[in-house]
Design an enzyme around this catalytic site. Sequence first.
Site: not given
Length: 346
Positions: A94, A107, A114, A118, A121, A339
């Site tokens: 995305e 962005c 990933c 975290c 996230c 975010c």
Amino acid sequence: MPANKKDIRALTKDQLRDFFVTQGDKAFRGNQVFEWLWRKSAHSFDDMTNISKMTRQMLEENFVINHIEVDTMQRSADGTIKNAVRLYDGLIVESVLIPTKTRTTACVSSQVGCSLDCTFCATARLKRMRNLNPDEIFDQVVAIDKESKLYFNRPLSNIVFMGMGEPLMNYNNVIKAIDKITLPEGLGMSPKRITLSTSGVPKMIKKMADDQVKFNLAVSLHSAIDEVRTSIMPFNETFPLTDLKASLEYWYDKTKRAITYEYIVWNGINDTQRDIDALVNFCKAVPCKVNIIEYNPIDDGEFQQASGEIINNYIYNLEKNRIVVNVRRSRGKDIDAACGQLANKT
Ligand code: SF4
């Protein structure tokens, strides 16, 4: 893609020039094709109208041009656009267009999923599947530039590497993409308008400084106390704050460029005076500014943004110590484009 055909955009300009020389053509032909691929974003060899038909056929026989496709596009009530982008092998990442009154920011993602975990996230839940190629990063930027022109009558003005993935875990490809974005034969954007946001990989921050990169650096800090940071960003155990701070001092020494810290304040996690004092202290190491980012809960509500009173206390203490602080409102919440929300939900 047939096994014998190579993605032509994996070649550097010099490699393209050499290829044409080995074909008995002029090296200059490589420059022309390079410009079609990167400046004009040609999707097919047939688009290359100043190249002879015979040469185009020869290219067709030897190469493919892999291009991303915008699979779905969602528009938020606040104007933010989220693209779900299909890669050549069918995987999806995305990217987000964030408009303000005066600028359009892209962005972009650097990995599919990933490898870091975290806890706050949404992307972390996808696990890393692969790194993006330079052209796949570049194409996200081109797609957003087109949307900016179409919907906002202006070109893209800024880029942040803050989408899916840790850009410093895909350093070589991110650097190659930024080269194409900033080259005059590419998009010709100033590196000053590009920010790489990392969770903080000390060895790679030092490497960027050694490589004399010209773009900006942001670090997702979220806590300046090791045990707190490790509880929300577990890799902090491997790369503790002393190492991170040393790498940032090294960066500043070599580049003389200030650092931006991204910081979210959560209830019960980093909302005490001790957390604030630790941040103020950390900020004294090198010239910096702090962006306090509004948090978007990703589902079960384990993480809740702290109250305005606590955020104001952060601001008060930072400003008292002459540290520049901005509060960043989150955009595109209604389409999960904010975010920490990118998780291929479309
Ligand atoms: S915050 Fe960034 S580094 Fe951490 S898991 Fe999410 S995408 Fe990866």
